[in-house]
Design a protein around this motif. Structure first.
Motif, PDB file in Angstrom:
ATOM      1  N   ASP A 282       0.818  -1.206   0.000  1.00 20.47           N
ATOM      2  CA  ASP A 282       0.000   0.000   0.000  1.00 20.47           C
ATOM      3  C   ASP A 282       0.854   1.260   0.000  1.00 20.47           C
ATOM      4  N   VAL A 283       1.785   1.326  -0.929  1.00 15.69           N
ATOM      5  CA  VAL A 283       2.585   2.529  -1.144  1.00 15.69           C
ATOM      6  C   VAL A 283       3.066   2.486  -2.591  1.00 15.69           C
ATOM      7  N   GLY A 284       3.086   3.618  -3.255  1.00 15.94           N
ATOM      8  CA  GLY A 284       3.515   3.661  -4.651  1.00 15.94           C
ATOM      9  C   GLY A 284       4.461   4.820  -4.885  1.00 15.94           C
ATOM     10  N   GLY A 285       4.536   5.276  -6.122  1.00 20.04           N
ATOM     11  CA  GLY A 285       5.430   6.379  -6.418  1.00 20.04           C
ATOM     12  C   GLY A 285       5.531   6.626  -7.904  1.00 20.04           C
ATOM     13  N   TRP A 286       6.272   7.679  -8.251  1.00 26.22           N
ATOM     14  CA  TRP A 286       6.495   8.002  -9.652  1.00 26.22           C
ATOM     15  C   TRP A 286       7.261   6.901 -10.361  1.00 26.22           C
ATOM     16  N   ASN A 287       8.193   6.308  -9.653  1.00 19.14           N
ATOM     17  CA  ASN A 287       9.092   5.352 -10.275  1.00 19.14           C
ATOM     18  C   ASN A 287       9.535   4.334  -9.241  1.00 19.14           C
ATOM     19  N   ILE A 288      10.174   3.273  -9.709  1.00 19.76           N
ATOM     20  CA  ILE A 288      10.642   2.246  -8.786  1.00 19.76           C
ATOM     21  C   ILE A 288      11.841   1.527  -9.388  1.00 19.76           C
ATOM     22  N   ALA A 289      12.762   1.134  -8.534  1.00 17.52           N
ATOM     23  CA  ALA A 289      13.908   0.307  -8.925  1.00 17.52           C
ATOM     24  C   ALA A 289      13.994  -0.855  -7.952  1.00 17.52           C
ATOM     25  N   THR A 290      14.478  -1.987  -8.415  1.00 19.21           N
ATOM     26  CA  THR A 290      14.578  -3.159  -7.554  1.00 19.21           C
ATOM     27  C   THR A 290      16.017  -3.635  -7.467  1.00 19.21           C
ATOM     28  N   SER A 291      16.343  -4.244  -6.325  1.00 17.97           N
ATOM     29  CA  SER A 291      17.660  -4.843  -6.162  1.00 17.97           C
ATOM     30  C   SER A 291      17.776  -6.061  -7.079  1.00 17.97           C
ATOM     31  N   ASP A 292      19.010  -6.414  -7.446  1.00 20.49           N
ATOM     32  CA  ASP A 292      19.217  -7.503  -8.399  1.00 20.49           C
ATOM     33  C   ASP A 292      18.693  -8.840  -7.899  1.00 20.49           C
ATOM     34  N   ASP A 293      18.620  -9.015  -6.582  1.00 21.56           N
ATOM     35  CA  ASP A 293      18.115 -10.274  -6.048  1.00 21.56           C
ATOM     36  C   ASP A 293      16.595 -10.270  -5.906  1.00 21.56           C
ATOM     37  N   GLY A 294      15.945  -9.166  -6.301  1.00 29.68           N
ATOM     38  CA  GLY A 294      14.498  -9.099  -6.240  1.00 29.68           C
ATOM     39  C   GLY A 294      13.936  -8.964  -4.846  1.00 29.68           C
ATOM     40  N   ARG A 295      14.765  -8.634  -3.872  1.00 28.69           N
ATOM     41  CA  ARG A 295      14.309  -8.573  -2.484  1.00 28.69           C
ATOM     42  C   ARG A 295      13.670  -7.227  -2.141  1.00 28.69           C
ATOM     43  N   PHE A 296      14.281  -6.135  -2.583  1.00 30.69           N
ATOM     44  CA  PHE A 296      13.826  -4.816  -2.190  1.00 30.69           C
ATOM     45  C   PHE A 296      13.457  -3.960  -3.392  1.00 30.69           C
ATOM     46  N   GLY A 297      12.503  -3.071  -3.187  1.00 29.08           N
ATOM     47  CA  GLY A 297      12.144  -2.068  -4.171  1.00 29.08           C
ATOM     48  C   GLY A 297      12.338  -0.696  -3.569  1.00 29.08           C
ATOM     49  N   TYR A 298      12.703   0.277  -4.412  1.00 25.12           N
ATOM     50  CA  TYR A 298      12.930   1.646  -3.970  1.00 25.12           C
ATOM     51  C   TYR A 298      12.036   2.562  -4.801  1.00 25.12           C
ATOM     52  N   ALA A 299      11.066   3.213  -4.169  1.00 25.31           N
ATOM     53  CA  ALA A 299      10.106   4.049  -4.878  1.00 25.31           C
ATOM     54  C   ALA A 299      10.125   5.456  -4.302  1.00 25.31           C
ATOM     55  N   PHE A 300      10.128   6.452  -5.185  1.00 26.89           N
ATOM     56  CA  PHE A 300      10.074   7.840  -4.755  1.00 26.89           C
ATOM     57  C   PHE A 300       8.625   8.303  -4.719  1.00 26.89           C
TER      58      PHE A 300
END
Length: 399
Positions: A282-300
């Motif tokens: 239940d959180v989004g953003g303009w954009n997102i990037a993920t770690s190479d292992d698929g564990r974490f996402g980073y959204a602004f």
């Protein structure tokens, strides 16, 4: 006979207890912070010359897209208003000479060996082939004209089978006309049609390749609900499609570690390889990037200058930290996972992404920011799992 020293036993016992209780947490944190996959372990560490976080202005902003090279030496940025690719030297904190290309470059893709860049010149019907060792444009490939489907190239992604896919639109401004997917053979440099996208808005759609190039995700945000489609490089075919029940952001798509992630303004959807929904955060953003292992996402965050860190396995937000500016469309995470770049209204910013140990209460970051919107966004560290069986059952789903 030498008398026993009880304090030695107590010290040994304390050390043993500490190792048993704290050891797993320290291991889990260090494994996450340095990257658990082989690819990330071998990636070059980013040596940023500027203190982080940092905002860097660029003449001609706003920019259109950005990407680190594999060695994290350069961050390349598409500058459509100046008809060039900017080359930011991460190690010196300065801009090198830009790469002159065609009109209105908005997207580009870099080959895995880091020697060649393919630039979509969206202001004309060409793709620039750039030698990154000399940073010189070698030639321009002409996209075949088409009255209805368009010949102005847009978002581009490289597969690991020697093919590139790119989107097209019917006019340089992108306000009218249908669009589609075209294929570029990197060996023969021939171009042909692959897919129709219907009455979509071409500038609201994007392509992104997985970290190993085995698949390409297509996100079409040009309709009220949008859809996600997957290309499989092994079979050279578009194999899966998911009509998302939300307006997904074209910059909010990433694929790595067997996880496909799509972000809307208020939600992040984690998809399986076949694009079925694994969970919703239940959180989004303009954009997102993920770690190479698929564990974490980073959204602004699209409203406030915040970076959300999302656990893509447990489907929860683990922390939100303040950043200098609001992050916009383009975002990229370095191969080493220790430097994050996002476009801004004035240029771009660099952020050291916080690393949180999965399943642990400790996060290596500042406390969650407190502001007027914190209550309804539920900022916390660590978070509580919030997974929904489908997008429509999410209580905060917005039409």
């Amino acid at each position: 006979m030498t008398p026993r020293r009880p304090w030695i036993s107590r010290v040994r016992l304390l050390a043993l207890v500490t190792l048993v209780l704290v050891g797993p947490a320290l291991y889990e944190y260090s494994r996450t912070a340095t990257g658990s996959s082989v690819g990330r372990a071998s990636a070059a560490t980013c040596a940023s010359a500027v203190n982080l976080p940092a905002s860097i202005p660029i003449d001609g902003a706003p920019l259109a897209s950005g990407q680190f090279d594999e060695s994290c030496h350069y961050l390349y940025l598409a500058n459509p208003n100046r008809n060039r690719i900017e080359a930011y030297d991460v190690t010196t904190g300065s801009l090198d000479s830009p790469i002159a290309v065609g009109a209105g470059p908005r997207y580009f893709a870099i080959t895995p060996d880091g020697t060649t860049m393919y630039v979509s010149n969206s202001g004309e019907n060409t793709i620039s082939v750039v030698d990154l060792t000399t940073r010189i444009e070698l030639r321009r490939l002409v996209v075949p004209p088409d009255q209805y489907r368009g010949d102005n190239p847009g978002s581009i992604a490289l597969a690991n089978n020697g093919l590139a896919m790119f989107l097209t639109k019917a006019d340089p401004l992108g306000y009218h006309g249908c669009c589609g997917v075209m294929e570029l053979n990197l060996t023969t440099e021939t171009i042909r049609w692959r897919e129709e996208l219907g009455n979509s808005h071409p500038d609201a759609s994007s392509l992104v390749a997985s970290s190993d190039g085995s698949s390409i995700m297509l996100v079409d945000s040009g309709t009220n609900w949008g859809f996600v489609q997957a290309y499989d490089s092994a079979s050279d075919s578009w194999v899966h499609v998911n009509p998302m029940m939300d307006f997904v952001n074209p910059g909010g798509v990433s694929a790595a570690g067997g996880r496909e992630v799509v972000a809307s303004f208020y939600h992040t959807y984690v998809l399986e390889d076949d694009l079925t929904l694994a969970g919703t955060v239940d959180v989004g953003g303009w954009n997102i990037a993920t770690s190479d292992d698929g564990r974490f996402g980073y959204a602004f965050d699209f409203e406030d200058p915040l970076l959300h860190v999302i656990d893509l396995v447990r489907f929860l937000e683990v922390i939100a930290v303040p950043v200098p500016e609001r992050g916009y469309w383009g975002v990229d995470l370095s191969a080493s996972g220790d430097l994050l770049a996002s476009l801004t209204a004035t240029g771009f910013m660099l952020v050291a992404p916080p690393h949180c140990a999965p399943g642990r209460a400790y996060c290596n970051a500042r406390p969650v920011v407190a502001d007027a919107g914190a209550a309804h966004r539920g900022l916390r560290c660590p978070g509580r799992p919030r997974a929904y069986p489908d997008a429509r059952s999410n209580p905060r789903h917005r039409n």
